[in-house]
Design a protein around this motif. Structure first.
Motif, PDB file in Angstrom:
ATOM      1  N   LYS A  42     -20.135 -16.401  23.838  1.00  0.00           N
ATOM      2  CA  LYS A  42     -20.001 -16.006  22.444  1.00  0.00           C
ATOM      3  C   LYS A  42     -18.673 -15.320  22.150  1.00  0.00           C
ATOM      4  N   GLU A  43     -18.195 -14.530  23.094  1.00  0.00           N
ATOM      5  CA  GLU A  43     -16.926 -13.827  22.932  1.00  0.00           C
ATOM      6  C   GLU A  43     -16.232 -13.768  24.275  1.00  0.00           C
ATOM      7  N   LYS A  44     -14.896 -13.748  24.220  1.00  0.00           N
ATOM      8  CA  LYS A  44     -14.099 -13.626  25.432  1.00  0.00           C
ATOM      9  C   LYS A  44     -12.759 -13.015  25.060  1.00  0.00           C
ATOM     10  N   PRO A  45     -12.091 -12.371  26.008  1.00  0.00           N
ATOM     11  CA  PRO A  45     -10.764 -11.850  25.724  1.00  0.00           C
ATOM     12  C   PRO A  45      -9.810 -13.006  25.380  1.00  0.00           C
ATOM     13  N   PHE A  46      -8.820 -12.737  24.563  1.00  0.00           N
ATOM     14  CA  PHE A  46      -7.909 -13.796  24.132  1.00  0.00           C
ATOM     15  C   PHE A  46      -7.133 -14.408  25.291  1.00  0.00           C
ATOM     16  N   TRP A  47      -6.941 -13.643  26.374  1.00  0.00           N
ATOM     17  CA  TRP A  47      -6.157 -14.162  27.505  1.00  0.00           C
ATOM     18  C   TRP A  47      -6.976 -15.072  28.428  1.00  0.00           C
ATOM     19  N   VAL A  48      -8.271 -15.168  28.193  1.00  0.00           N
ATOM     20  CA  VAL A  48      -9.114 -16.084  28.966  1.00  0.00           C
ATOM     21  C   VAL A  48      -9.296 -17.350  28.130  1.00  0.00           C
ATOM     22  N   SER A  49      -8.787 -18.462  28.643  1.00  0.00           N
ATOM     23  CA  SER A  49      -8.915 -19.716  27.893  1.00  0.00           C
ATOM     24  C   SER A  49     -10.361 -20.213  27.926  1.00  0.00           C
ATOM     25  N   CYS A  50     -10.687 -21.063  26.980  1.00  0.00           N
ATOM     26  CA  CYS A  50     -12.020 -21.671  26.964  1.00  0.00           C
ATOM     27  C   CYS A  50     -12.236 -22.494  28.236  1.00  0.00           C
ATOM     28  N   GLU A  51     -11.188 -23.176  28.681  1.00  0.00           N
ATOM     29  CA  GLU A  51     -11.289 -23.989  29.887  1.00  0.00           C
ATOM     30  C   GLU A  51     -11.602 -23.132  31.111  1.00  0.00           C
ATOM     31  N   THR A  52     -10.920 -21.987  31.224  1.00  0.00           N
ATOM     32  CA  THR A  52     -11.164 -21.093  32.361  1.00  0.00           C
ATOM     33  C   THR A  52     -12.587 -20.562  32.328  1.00  0.00           C
ATOM     34  N   ALA A  53     -13.046 -20.125  31.157  1.00  0.00           N
ATOM     35  CA  ALA A  53     -14.414 -19.611  31.033  1.00  0.00           C
ATOM     36  C   ALA A  53     -15.414 -20.698  31.412  1.00  0.00           C
ATOM     37  N   ASP A  54     -15.192 -21.908  30.935  1.00  0.00           N
ATOM     38  CA  ASP A  54     -16.070 -23.037  31.234  1.00  0.00           C
ATOM     39  C   ASP A  54     -16.088 -23.322  32.735  1.00  0.00           C
ATOM     40  N   GLU A  55     -14.911 -23.350  33.349  1.00  0.00           N
ATOM     41  CA  GLU A  55     -14.822 -23.623  34.785  1.00  0.00           C
ATOM     42  C   GLU A  55     -15.566 -22.570  35.603  1.00  0.00           C
ATOM     43  N   ARG A  56     -15.458 -21.310  35.204  1.00  0.00           N
ATOM     44  CA  ARG A  56     -16.125 -20.225  35.940  1.00  0.00           C
ATOM     45  C   ARG A  56     -17.647 -20.365  35.854  1.00  0.00           C
ATOM     46  N   VAL A  57     -18.148 -20.725  34.683  1.00  0.00           N
ATOM     47  CA  VAL A  57     -19.597 -20.915  34.524  1.00  0.00           C
ATOM     48  C   VAL A  57     -20.066 -22.074  35.397  1.00  0.00           C
ATOM     49  N   ILE A  58     -19.349 -23.188  35.364  1.00  0.00           N
ATOM     50  CA  ILE A  58     -19.723 -24.350  36.163  1.00  0.00           C
ATOM     51  C   ILE A  58     -19.675 -24.016  37.655  1.00  0.00           C
ATOM     52  N   LEU A  59     -18.640 -23.315  38.090  1.00  0.00           N
ATOM     53  CA  LEU A  59     -18.524 -22.921  39.492  1.00  0.00           C
ATOM     54  C   LEU A  59     -19.705 -22.050  39.913  1.00  0.00           C
ATOM     55  N   PHE A  60     -20.064 -21.089  39.068  1.00  0.00           N
ATOM     56  CA  PHE A  60     -21.188 -20.212  39.375  1.00  0.00           C
ATOM     57  C   PHE A  60     -22.493 -20.994  39.498  1.00  0.00           C
ATOM     58  N   VAL A  61     -22.747 -21.882  38.556  1.00  0.00           N
ATOM     59  CA  VAL A  61     -23.977 -22.679  38.586  1.00  0.00           C
ATOM     60  C   VAL A  61     -24.003 -23.554  39.840  1.00  0.00           C
ATOM     61  N   ASP A  62     -22.872 -24.169  40.172  1.00  0.00           N
ATOM     62  CA  ASP A  62     -22.806 -24.986  41.380  1.00  0.00           C
ATOM     63  C   ASP A  62     -23.078 -24.162  42.630  1.00  0.00           C
ATOM     64  N   GLU A  63     -22.537 -22.936  42.695  1.00  0.00           N
ATOM     65  CA  GLU A  63     -22.792 -22.054  43.836  1.00  0.00           C
ATOM     66  C   GLU A  63     -24.287 -21.773  43.976  1.00  0.00           C
ATOM     67  N   CYS A  64     -24.944 -21.572  42.860  1.00  0.00           N
ATOM     68  CA  CYS A  64     -26.379 -21.268  42.896  1.00  0.00           C
ATOM     69  C   CYS A  64     -27.208 -22.488  43.298  1.00  0.00           C
ATOM     70  N   LYS A  65     -26.675 -23.673  43.061  1.00  0.00           N
ATOM     71  CA  LYS A  65     -27.385 -24.892  43.453  1.00  0.00           C
ATOM     72  C   LYS A  65     -27.091 -25.259  44.898  1.00  0.00           C
ATOM     73  N   GLY A  66     -26.197 -24.517  45.539  1.00  0.00           N
ATOM     74  CA  GLY A  66     -25.885 -24.792  46.940  1.00  0.00           C
ATOM     75  C   GLY A  66     -24.785 -25.810  47.136  1.00  0.00           C
ATOM     76  N   LYS A  67     -24.002 -26.069  46.091  1.00  0.00           N
ATOM     77  CA  LYS A  67     -22.889 -27.027  46.214  1.00  0.00           C
ATOM     78  C   LYS A  67     -21.686 -26.334  46.783  1.00  0.00           C
TER      79      LYS A  67
END
Length: 67
Positions: A42-67
């Protein structure tokens, strides 16, 4: 996932939906209790791009799935 988030110091509300925040990033989650997890940033600091935020979420979810 909740346990892992809490290990990172992010407080996660009980239940299958709610808000969470850390370091200026505010998001929400909703889980259907089976297989569909929706995460919304919903909100992020201006210096964090949408792409970076998206990548971090995907990485976290993948880690939790054991990838």
């Amino acid at each position: 996932m909740k346990k892992k988030l809490q290990d990172y110091g992010i407080e996660v509300p009980p239940g299958n939906e709610g808000e969470m925040s850390e370091k200026g990033v505010i998001g929400s989650f909703e889980w259907d209790g089976k297989s569909v997890l929706t995460i919304t940033i919903k909100e992020k600091p201006f210096w964090v791009s949408c792409e970076t935020a998206d990548e971090r979420v995907i990485l976290f979810v993948d880690e939790c799935k054991g990838k």
